[in-house]
Design an enzyme around this catalytic site. Structure first.
Site, PDB file in Angstrom:
ATOM      1  N   GLU A   7       0.829  -1.205   0.000  1.00  0.00           N
ATOM      2  CA  GLU A   7       0.000   0.000   0.000  1.00  0.00           C
ATOM      3  C   GLU A   7       0.869   1.263   0.000  1.00  0.00           C
ATOM      4  O   GLU A   7       0.439   2.314  -0.454  1.00  0.00           O
ATOM      5  CB  GLU A   7      -0.909  -0.013   1.240  1.00  0.00           C
ATOM      6  CG  GLU A   7      -2.310   0.494   0.974  1.00  0.00           C
ATOM      7  CD  GLU A   7      -3.256   0.231   2.127  1.00  0.00           C
ATOM      8  OE1 GLU A   7      -4.244  -0.484   1.920  1.00  0.00           O
ATOM      9  OE2 GLU A   7      -3.022   0.729   3.238  1.00  0.00           O
ATOM     10  N   HIS A  48       7.414 -26.907  -0.914  1.00  0.00           N
ATOM     11  CA  HIS A  48       6.740 -28.044  -1.544  1.00  0.00           C
ATOM     12  C   HIS A  48       5.591 -27.601  -2.442  1.00  0.00           C
ATOM     13  O   HIS A  48       4.816 -28.428  -2.918  1.00  0.00           O
ATOM     14  CB  HIS A  48       6.263 -29.013  -0.458  1.00  0.00           C
ATOM     15  CG  HIS A  48       7.410 -29.594   0.299  1.00  0.00           C
ATOM     16  ND1 HIS A  48       7.912 -30.853   0.061  1.00  0.00           N
ATOM     17  CD2 HIS A  48       8.197 -29.061   1.261  1.00  0.00           C
ATOM     18  CE1 HIS A  48       8.945 -31.076   0.862  1.00  0.00           C
ATOM     19  NE2 HIS A  48       9.138 -29.989   1.599  1.00  0.00           N
ATOM     20  N   LYS A  51     -14.265   0.752  -3.450  1.00  0.00           N
ATOM     21  CA  LYS A  51     -15.280   1.156  -2.475  1.00  0.00           C
ATOM     22  C   LYS A  51     -16.389   1.934  -3.162  1.00  0.00           C
ATOM     23  O   LYS A  51     -17.567   1.703  -2.894  1.00  0.00           O
ATOM     24  CB  LYS A  51     -14.651   2.035  -1.385  1.00  0.00           C
ATOM     25  CG  LYS A  51     -13.754   1.309  -0.430  1.00  0.00           C
ATOM     26  CD  LYS A  51     -13.339   2.244   0.696  1.00  0.00           C
ATOM     27  CE  LYS A  51     -12.187   1.653   1.480  1.00  0.00           C
ATOM     28  NZ  LYS A  51     -11.553   2.612   2.369  1.00  0.00           N
TER      29      LYS A  51
END
Ligand code: PA5
Length: 448
Positions: free
Chosen positions: A288, A309, A423
């Site tokens: 951010e 793995h 948003k």
């Protein structure tokens, strides 16, 4: 020194001369961080820099008292928040205690984190747990208006009122938010919740050492004095702009040099599963802060040997745009010695008498050599141990490195304009008043 950067395994990719050549860029970035000039990039969000020294002692004591009360009167603490109002506290609890905290800590309230998604399944589960026990809520939102925590708070508040009545509920709600403004602050004042402050000049992702992180951390039984002491010592330690000796500057410079060489993905590596949430916190902090203006290293993370793995193949032989930053601890939280077995059916007697931490260390060393041989630069961050003091130190180290690195990249490390886009769309699609025009335009683009 409790946190130390080791350059040995990156030196083949970035020479001393290249690092030294960044000295002016580092100094300029560092000066930006301390700039008092009005309108200097991000200068209204530098409060975290002096936080380990410059915090309210009165509030700090109230945090400890509130934590004690929660520990006495609650089986469960529900912590409601998202992003910077969530990750730090959870990371600290798992780092200092365990990722299995809710199972292994018998004399502490269980802590559930909600409001960090919109999943009805997740919320229903925690609501059901709270139906049958005594619980308190710490709702955390700097803006006081973020949708995810606001929706979760409405649901948990209703349950509190149902169980304890309106006044009883207010006794069990702790609100951490802006000192003066926002919906949450208004609700807290109206209904009489105890409130804690997110300082104006500390952004969400830099707020773990404020009440945002400290109340849930203290409620988990973690020593917040030691945490702050670690951060304080780090603040004193990293108090200069020297590119060769201040590890924050070294790390910031190395990241920027590697980025210019095409290494645009950083893998934060740990060999301790209790570090998993610290990786999440790190990803928000750096992602951010730096990911803007179409620039920035993509922060990613792995826990080894688990992820060797699954992702090990890619790291060893995939596209060479990666570098690794490995956080390694000198001392494990605890240890196990592998015993000899009479039959040696599994052929593991060559490990008899060795400790698990020794085996883990050899996995680290083997991987380090394999990955650097495979042209993946490795920066090593050595930390003494996984406790409160070292966590405070490490948090401050990473925050300051991030800020210097962001300024070196030429971005404002303290804003997050891009987070708003989803948003606005979500509000329009949900029919929030004021978004009607946008809703019409978006609805044409959504698949029905
Ligand atoms: O770092 C940030 O600023 C964000 O991640 C915020 O912390 C997050 O969006 C939550 O915001 P708020 O605390 O205002 O609810």
């Amino acid at each position: 020194m409790s946190v130390k950067l080791n350059r040995k395994y990156v030196s083949r990719f970035v020479g001393d001369d290249e690092l030294f050549a960044e000295k002016d860029a580092v100094r300029e970035a560092y000066e930006q961080l301390y700039s008092k000039k009005e309108n200097a990039l991000g200068s209204d969000f530098h409060g975290w820099l002096n936080l380990p020294e410059n915090y309210s002692r009165e509030e700090f004591e109230r945090i400890k008292k509130a934590a004690e009360k929660i520990r006495k009167n609650s089986d469960v603490l529900v912590v409601i928040g998202i992003g910077g109002s969530y990750l730090g506290a959870r990371a600290a609890i798992e780092f200092c205690k365990s990722k299995n905290y809710n199972i292994v800590e018998k004399n502490s309230p269980k802590i559930f984190f909600v409001g960090n998604s919109l999943s009805p399944t997740e919320i229903s589960e925690v609501l059901a747990i709270c139906e049958n026990c005594d619980f308190s809520v710490n709702v955390i939102s700097k803006s006081g208006t973020t949708t995810e925590p606001a929706v979760a708070f409405r649901l948990f508040k209703a349950l509190l009122v149902k169980k304890y009545g309106k006044d009883g509920a207010s006794e069990r709600i702790y609100a951490t938010t802006d000192k003066h403004k926002g919906t949450l602050k208004e609700m807290a004042d109206k209904d009489g919740y105890e409130t804690f402050v997110v300082p104006d000049d500390v952004g969400g992702r830099f707020s773990v050492l404020t009440a945002v992180g400290l109340l849930p951390i203290a409620a988990a039984g973690i020593d917040i004095d030691a945490l702050m002491k670690g951060a304080y010592d780090a603040m004193k330690q990293y108090d200069n702009s020297d590119v060769m000796t201040n590890d924050c500057c070294v790390y910031a410079a190395l990241r920027n040099i590697l980025y210019k060489k095409g290494k645009n993905v950083e893998l934060m590596v740990s060999y301790e599963p209790d570090y998993t949430m610290m990786n999440e916190w790190f990803k928000q902090l750096f992602g951010e802060s730096e990911g803007k203006d179409h620039k920035g290293i993509y922060p990613s993370s792995v826990v080894y040997s688990t992820d060797l793995h699954s992702l090990g193949q890619y790291v060893q032989e995939g596209k060479r745009q990666l570098f690794e930053t490995v956080v390694i601890f000198d001392e494990p939280k605890c240890d196990i010695t592998i015993e000899a077995d009479e039959t040696d059916g599994d052929g593991l007697n060559f490990l008899a008498g060795k400790t698990m931490s020794f085996v883990n260390r050899k996995a680290f060393e083997g991987t380090l050599l394999a990955h650097t041989d495979g042209d993946v630069p490795n920066i090593i961050i050595e930390v003494s141990k996984m406790d409160e003091y070292n966590l405070g130190y490490l948090i401050y180290f990473l925050e300051k490195s991030c800020a210097v690195s962001g300024y070196m990249l030429g971005v404002n490390p303290f804003n997050q304009p891009g987070v708003e886009s989803y948003k606005k769309n979500m509000f329009a699609l949900l029919g929030k008043p004021g978004y009607e025009e946008m809703a019409e335009e978006l609805s044409k683009r959504i698949l029905s």
